[in-house]
Write an enzyme that holds these catalytic residues in place. Structure first.
Site, short mmCIF file in Angstrom:
data_model
loop_
_atom_site.label_atom_id
_atom_site.label_comp_id
_atom_site.label_asym_id
_atom_site.label_seq_id
_atom_site.Cartn_x
_atom_site.Cartn_y
_atom_site.Cartn_z
N HIS A 170 23.17 37.97 64.86
CA HIS A 170 22.37 36.81 65.28
C HIS A 170 22.32 35.72 64.22
O HIS A 170 21.99 34.58 64.52
CB HIS A 170 20.95 37.25 65.69
CG HIS A 170 20.06 37.61 64.55
ND1 HIS A 170 19.84 38.92 64.15
CD2 HIS A 170 19.32 36.86 63.71
CE1 HIS A 170 18.99 38.93 63.14
NE2 HIS A 170 18.67 37.69 62.85
N SER A 224 17.08 38.07 57.18
CA SER A 224 17.94 38.78 58.12
C SER A 224 19.36 38.87 57.57
O SER A 224 19.94 37.87 57.14
CB SER A 224 17.96 38.06 59.47
OG SER A 224 16.72 38.18 60.11
N ASP A 258 24.01 44.46 66.25
CA ASP A 258 23.62 43.23 65.54
C ASP A 258 24.24 43.17 64.15
O ASP A 258 23.60 42.77 63.18
CB ASP A 258 22.10 43.09 65.45
CG ASP A 258 21.67 41.65 65.17
OD1 ASP A 258 22.51 40.74 65.32
OD2 ASP A 258 20.53 41.43 64.76
#
Length: 465
Positions: free
Chosen positions: A122, A226, A152
């Site tokens: 993402h 992230s 992911d």
């Protein structure tokens, strides 16, 4: 002089008599009785060896792990181009609109000295340009090697003149609940930032986010982190920080990481095959908290209750049955479905595993060879299809197509279940991969025609609106 000496002696003698009398006649005895007692006391005591440094956070040294990690964590900038109206007039009258760059940021982890970097899918989604900034502020253009949206995970590559510091993958299966960990990210291009916490839980399933198994930690992780590293106090990479659960979008005490064993397998597959090789066990389970589970009396099962077995899967070939309770896979004890998912996600088609099942009170060990996924729910129409086996090919007299094994309520009147889907919009279908790609390209706003065949060899075209 004699009087002084006599008075002194009398005083000493009188004091001795007074002290003796007190000890003998007045003071109560206070004894401590020591005996062996095997019963439970008010407090449970652990007699395991204690670290000389103690167990408090102030006595644990994070500096070595931090020093080994910060230079291996990078800042990732994703530049994407969006087009659309920028003014009210353009919106109302459709005067073209303009293209505008949008910038997203996150973190990444260098996993090899020649510049391979793992991050979240993402973080780099829809990127037209990727830039990576190291902890020493050097910036490089990055190439996207491959991604896996299910886990992911994405793999990038930069070309640097010098060998880069990197982190080696640790074994996330060995991570313990309560173990100290560091979350290292490079948010907002501030250079690497380190936060500390513990492993709060393992094999967490976030429900709405794919069928995944996460490491949960209370180390502070914010959106810019992230794709960063989750390491233990030895500096081993045990996870890739991925998500937080928060109504505000900021850290509130929970963060989640993709276990390193899953991330490593995804990266190796991308590098070797160009895509992710997914080994499938081929069982269906049900959530133990549902009314159905309560009615069936399986709401308190410790393990994975097998509610169904997919045809032509590894579980099917191994003769696993509905009602079996899966208790263990290889050396991993299974308490709930994410425990199983987390381990199977590290395997490929053709890998052999040993599963331990409880079948009506009898414990059994069964070898299972994992296979590629044989079933798929195709986009838009929602039909569940499977690859043809030899029996299907013989029955329907075709080697092409996919068998329809599940039909949503909307299309129950079309008489589709049990038929073979041969083509969509005159494009032939070989297997479930073809079906997925072809149906992904159709528009939900136009009519779609499909060609099916029944056991008699009769071909029928159906048109869906």
């Amino acid at each position: 002089m004699k009087k002084i000496i006599t008075l002194l002696l009398v005083s000493i003698f009188g004091g001795a008599i007074t002290l003796t009398s007190y000890k003998v006649f007045i003071e109560k005895p206070n004894y401590v009785v020591v005996s062996e007692n095997t019963g439970n006391g008010y407090f449970n005591t652990s007699y395991l060896p204690t670290s000389a440094k103690g167990a408090g956070i102030n006595e644990i040294d994070f500096t070595v792990a931090a020093q080994n990690t910060v230079n291996s964590v990078v800042h990732v900038k994703n530049v994407s181009i969006s087009s659309g109206p920028t003014t009210i007039a353009e919106f109302l009258y459709g005067s073209g609109g303009s293209q505008r760059p949008q910038v997203g940021t996150g973190s990444g982890v260098i996993i090899s000295s020649d510049g391979y970097i793992v991050t979240n899918n993402h973080v780099i989604a829809n990127a037209s340009q990727l830039q990576v900034t190291l902890n020493n502020n050097k910036t490089y253009t990055a190439e996207l090697v491959g991604t896996d949206s299910n886990s992911d995970i994405a793999l990038l590559k930069i070309d640097a003149n010098d060998k880069l510091p990197y982190l080696a993958f640790g074994d996330s299966d060995n991570a313990k609940i309560g173990e100290w960990v560091l979350a290292v990210g490079n948010p907002f291009n501030l250079t690497s930032t380190v936060t500390a916490g513990i492993v709060s839980a393992k094999a967490r399933d976030l429900g709405g986010m794919t069928n995944q198994s996460f490491i949960q930690t209370d180390a502070a992780v914010n959106p810019g982190n992230s794709g960063g590293a989750l390491v233990n106090t030895n500096g081993d990479l045990i996870g890739i920080n991925t998500a937080i659960t928060s109504q505000t979008g900021s850290y509130v005490g929970y963060s989640f990481a993709v276990p390193s064993n899953i991330a490593k397998k995804v990266v190796e597959d991308i590098m070797e095959y160009g895509n992710v090789q997914k080994g499938i066990l081929g069982i269906n389970s049900i959530r133990t908290s549902t009314p159905y589970a309560l009615n069936k009396g399986i709401n308190d099962v410790d393990g994975v209750y097998i509610a169904g077995v997919e045809e032509d899967s590894g579980a099917f070939d191994a003769k696993l049955q509905e009602g079996d309770v899966l208790k263990k896979v290889d050396d991993i004890v299974v308490h709930k479905f994410p425990d199983l998912v987390g381990y199977i996600s590290t395997k490929r088609p053709g890998d052999k595993i040993q599963v331990t099942i409880d079948r009506e009170g009898e414990m059994m060990e069964v070898p299972v060879i994992l296979k590629e996924r044989q079933t798929l729910v195709i986009p838009e129409l929602g039909l569940e299809v499977k690859n043809l086996n030899k029996e299907d090919q013989k029955k329907f007299k075709t080697k092409k197509g996919v068998k329809i094994i599940g039909v949503p309520e909307t299309y129950r009147g079309y008489d589709l279940e049990g038929k073979v889907l041969l083509a969509v919009e005159n494009n032939e279908i070989d297997d479930i991969s073809d079906a997925k790609n072809l149906f992904s390209n159709i528009s939900k706003y136009s009519n779609t025609s499909i060609t099916i065949i029944n056991e008699k060899g009769e071909r029928v075209r159906r048109i869906f609106q």
